[in-house]
Scaffold this active site. Structure first.
Site, PDB file in Angstrom:
ATOM      1  N   LYS A 106      41.211  32.445  45.336  1.00 36.52           N
ATOM      2  CA  LYS A 106      40.369  31.653  44.459  1.00 36.52           C
ATOM      3  C   LYS A 106      41.002  31.599  43.068  1.00 36.52           C
ATOM      4  CE  LYS A 106      38.860  33.883  41.743  1.00 36.52           C
ATOM      5  NZ  LYS A 106      39.683  34.457  40.617  1.00 36.52           N
ATOM      6  N   TYR A 130      33.945  34.395  38.903  1.00 34.23           N
ATOM      7  CA  TYR A 130      33.231  35.525  39.510  1.00 34.23           C
ATOM      8  C   TYR A 130      31.758  35.514  39.104  1.00 34.23           C
ATOM      9  CZ  TYR A 130      37.675  37.600  40.963  1.00 34.23           C
ATOM     10  OH  TYR A 130      38.885  37.827  41.568  1.00 34.23           O
TER      11      TYR A 130
END
Length: 391
Positions: free
Chosen positions: A149, A234
């Site tokens: 990611k 996140y």
């Protein structure tokens, strides 16, 4: 008495000590007293010849420091090939992990992977801007893909990656490691169980001090953004995972110091608010210019939850505050540690072996790409963005 029992020994270990074999697994009864937590069953691992073979693409800090070492804790996966643009580093790394020279590839060799049935999956660990083209090439070679990611530089690229994997009938998983980490999983389960009532507020923060400008994270053409897609993601994804729902509106602001050339075209500090259909409000913040903090906090009707180092590799601390009788309590949960990289790799291997959809598929990465684009739009325009309802 069996023929291999030592002479004079009559009081043999019981099944409680030796365990039983049942349905292809070895298990043991609980030897501990009721006051202690029962011991976990021994992990069941596939023999090396039956594990999913992974090639790792990109030999940077994350691969060498975390991902390759994590394979030693994997039960269903093994590293069988390396893909890199640095031959000397590739050979040295391969020697350390027992990978032969015939399993070393460059970025121009991706099509050759089609001739290697022992390479079933590829873990892509390269700068964000390279993901789309590399995943498309890997899919064309018939390989399942685990991609770091953020998924890509844009939602358009993310959609291309999903389409390429669907066309090739291979699986695509995005490496949201926190989804597989025990403490983050415990928080999501507790929040969504309703045990502490409905959640009302979420606070998520991920900050760190960024150094030398000569790194890919500070190059817009490679990173696709600054603090938001790198570490702010996140907070965004973690909030969505904890609540189990999608935001309906958002608002964002970003600041970059005008006297720091590193942030001429990048966000150094980014703050955003998310509102969810259930009524939960989330306040998230990320920065490349503040001392490291990676914490998650949820306020609920009947208590609060704090997970320190929520987005870190180690050092998690989970505390729950609530009423018990006529007084307030703060309890700390101590969970068995687990290597989150090994856990996510094994999850993907399990999905490949059993033809299952990963917990964090390409569509999960696409949602975050769309949300980050909306966040940047809000920060540029100063407007609150109302989002279309997810189908």
């Amino acid at each position: 008495m069996s023929h291999d029992t030592p002479p004079g020994v009559t009081n043999l270990p019981s099944i409680l000590d030796t365990g039983i074999v049942e349905n292809g697994q070895i298990s043991f009864g609980n030897w501990r007293g009721d006051a202690d937590v029962p011991e976990s069953q021994p992990p069941q691992a596939l023999p090396p010849s039956e594990r999913v073979g992974f090639a790792i693409m990109g030999l940077g800090r994350l691969t060498l420091g975390e991902i390759l070492p994590a394979f030693s804790s994997c039960r269903l996966a093994k590293p069988v090939a390396l893909i890199s643009g640095r031959p000397e580093k590739t050979r040295l790394t391969a020697h350390s992990y027992g990978i032969g020279n015939d399993s070393l590839f460059t970025y121009d060799d991706i099509q050759r992977l089609a001739d290697r049935p022992d390479i079933q999956a590829v873990y892509v660990v390269t700068p964000n801007a390279l993901h789309a083209e590399q995943v498309e090439s890997l899919a064309a070679a018939g390989k399942h893909v685990l991609c770091e990611k953020p998924m890509a530089k844009s939602s358009a690229e993310a959609q291309r990656m999903i389409a390429a994997c669907q066309k090739a009938r291979v699986k695509l998983m995005i490496a949201y490691r926190c989804h597989y980490e025990p403490f983050n999983q415990a928080v999501s389960k507790l929040v969504q169980s309703g045990e502490l009532g409905r959640p009302k507020l979420v606070e998520a923060i991920n900050t760190q001090i960024q150094g030398n400008a000569d790194q890919w994270r500070l190059k817009p053409e490679l990173a696709g953004g600054g603090a938001l897609p790198d570490i702010g993601l996140y907070c965004l994804n973690g909030t969505r995972a904890v609540l189990g729902e999608e935001p309906e509106s958002l608002f964002a602001q970003m600041i970059s110091p005008p006297n720091d050339p590193r942030y001429k075209d990048l966000d150094e500090t980014f703050s955003f608010m998310l509102r969810f259909p259930s009524g939960v409000m989330a306040n998230c913040a990320t920065s490349y210019g503040a001392y490291e903090s990676k914490d998650l906090r949820i306020q609920l009707e009947k208590g609060w939850i704090t997970l320190e180092n929520a987005f870190s590799y180690t050092g998690h601390r989970l505390r729950i505050g609530q009423r018990q009788g006529n007084h307030k309590t703060v309890n700390e949960w101590r969970l068995p540690a687990g290597n989150q990289f090994a856990l996510e790799i094994d999850h993907f291997a399990h999905c490949i072996l059993n033809d299952l959809t990963p917990r964090t598929p390409g569509e999960e990465g696409l949602r975050d790409q769309k949300l980050m684009e909306a966040l940047y739009d809000s920060a540029r325009t100063g407007r609150m963005i109302h989002l279309p309802r997810e189908s």
